[in-house]
Design an enzyme around this catalytic site. Structure first.
Site, PDB file in Angstrom:
ATOM      1  N   ALA A  66       0.826  -1.206   0.000  1.00 26.64           N
ATOM      2  CA  ALA A  66       0.000   0.000   0.000  1.00 26.64           C
ATOM      3  C   ALA A  66       0.859   1.254   0.000  1.00 26.64           C
ATOM      4  CB  ALA A  66      -0.914   0.000   1.226  1.00 26.64           C
ATOM      5  N   GLY A 110      -0.190  -5.580   0.312  1.00 27.41           N
ATOM      6  CA  GLY A 110      -1.361  -5.657  -0.548  1.00 27.41           C
ATOM      7  C   GLY A 110      -1.061  -6.231  -1.913  1.00 27.41           C
ATOM      8  N   GLU A 113      -1.171  -9.881  -1.498  1.00 28.73           N
ATOM      9  CA  GLU A 113      -2.563 -10.267  -1.274  1.00 28.73           C
ATOM     10  C   GLU A 113      -3.367 -10.266  -2.570  1.00 28.73           C
ATOM     11  OE1 GLU A 113      -3.559  -8.821   3.195  1.00 28.73           O
ATOM     12  OE2 GLU A 113      -2.709  -7.298   1.874  1.00 28.73           O
ATOM     13  N   GLU A 133       3.568  -6.177   7.032  1.00 28.49           N
ATOM     14  CA  GLU A 133       2.776  -5.157   7.726  1.00 28.49           C
ATOM     15  C   GLU A 133       3.213  -4.960   9.178  1.00 28.49           C
ATOM     16  OE1 GLU A 133       0.224  -6.555   4.307  1.00 28.49           O
ATOM     17  OE2 GLU A 133       1.528  -7.513   5.784  1.00 28.49           O
TER      18      GLU A 133
END
Length: 259
Positions: A66, A110, A113, A133
């Site tokens: 992100a 992300g 993911e 994260e």
């Protein structure tokens, strides 16, 4: 399709190549990109000429997580009410057509993911996967802790999520995270070739295959086999099943009509 700032879309017969296009920040995921991704996938889902999507970045990064500069001041209240990046995070998971992730370089946070939401991953030999994260004071928010555990098992998922370490392409293939590893110069052509092969088959049958395989992740073996058998029997209601078997018996290529 409206003007795009963060994505590039190229149609190649029945295959759509969707490319993240923020190279200056290693394709970091911002709200604008996620909104465009949702719109592009909605458009491709309704486009009857497209059968398969290949999602990729560039040789340095699929998507390196992100955009932290955008997220660092976001409040808990905002996340509760708006969802932020998570508002569009199921775009790929909910998509009705096959999606292949072609990953080179970094697929972190992300980015990892989103790759895991695809039906399978073809990786370049320089690919690196991770859920880092914890190193910035948070946890995966796009389903990373769940999908990673399904794919590589609890021990490796715990290792990656608790230490934030990256997994290289060779380890990712050994662990079941990726289906194939190719040389950097070949990973995208191989992914496009795989997409083209899938697109050549019956689209209803491809949908049934995806449903059956996904069941293995989400139900018991006994229930999965029972449902698989029901889906298998249902293929015999398709014109494409008749054409496929007739073509095989006649030693010719099938002419699927996708019905």
């Amino acid at each position: 399709m409206s003007e795009l700032h963060y994505l590039e879309v190229e149609k190649r017969d029945a295959v759509a190549l969707v490319r993240f296009n923020r190279p200056e920040v290693l394709n970091a995921l911002c709200m604008g990109l996620m909104q465009e991704l949702a719109q592009v996938f909605a458009d491709l889902e309704s486009d009857e000429s497209i059968a398969v999507i290949v999602l990729t970045g560039n040789d340095k990064a699929f998507a390196a997580g992100a955009d932290i500069n955008e997220m660092k001041e976001v409040s808990y209240q905002y996340m509760l009410e708006d969802g932020g990046l998570t508002r569009h995070c199921d775009t790929i998971a909910d998509f009705k057509k096959p999606v292949i992730a072609a990953v080179a370089g970094y697929a972190l946070g992300g980015g990892c993911e989103l790759a895991m939401m695809c039906d399978f991953i073809i990786a370049a030999d320089n690919a690196k996967f991770g859920q880092p994260e914890i190193t910035i004071g948070t946890i995966p928010g796009f389903g990373g802790s769940q999908r990673l555990t399904h794919l590589v098992g609890k021990s490796k998922a715990m290792d990656m999520c608790l230490t934030g370490r990256m997994m290289d392409a060779a380890e990712a293939e050994r662990s079941g995270l990726v289906s194939r590893v190719e040389a950097l110069e070949n990973y995208l052509p191989v992914a496009l070739e795989a997409a083209g092969k899938i697109a050549s088959f019956s689209r209803p049958v491809a949908s049934m295959v995806r449903e059956a395989v996904d069941l293995a992740h989400e139900t018991s073996l006994t229930q999965g086999i029972k449902t698989e058998r029901q889906i298998f029997k249902a293929t015999f209601a398709l014109d494409d099943q008749k054409e496929g078997m007739t073509a095989f018996a006649e030693k010719r290529s099938p002419d699927f009509k996708h019905r």
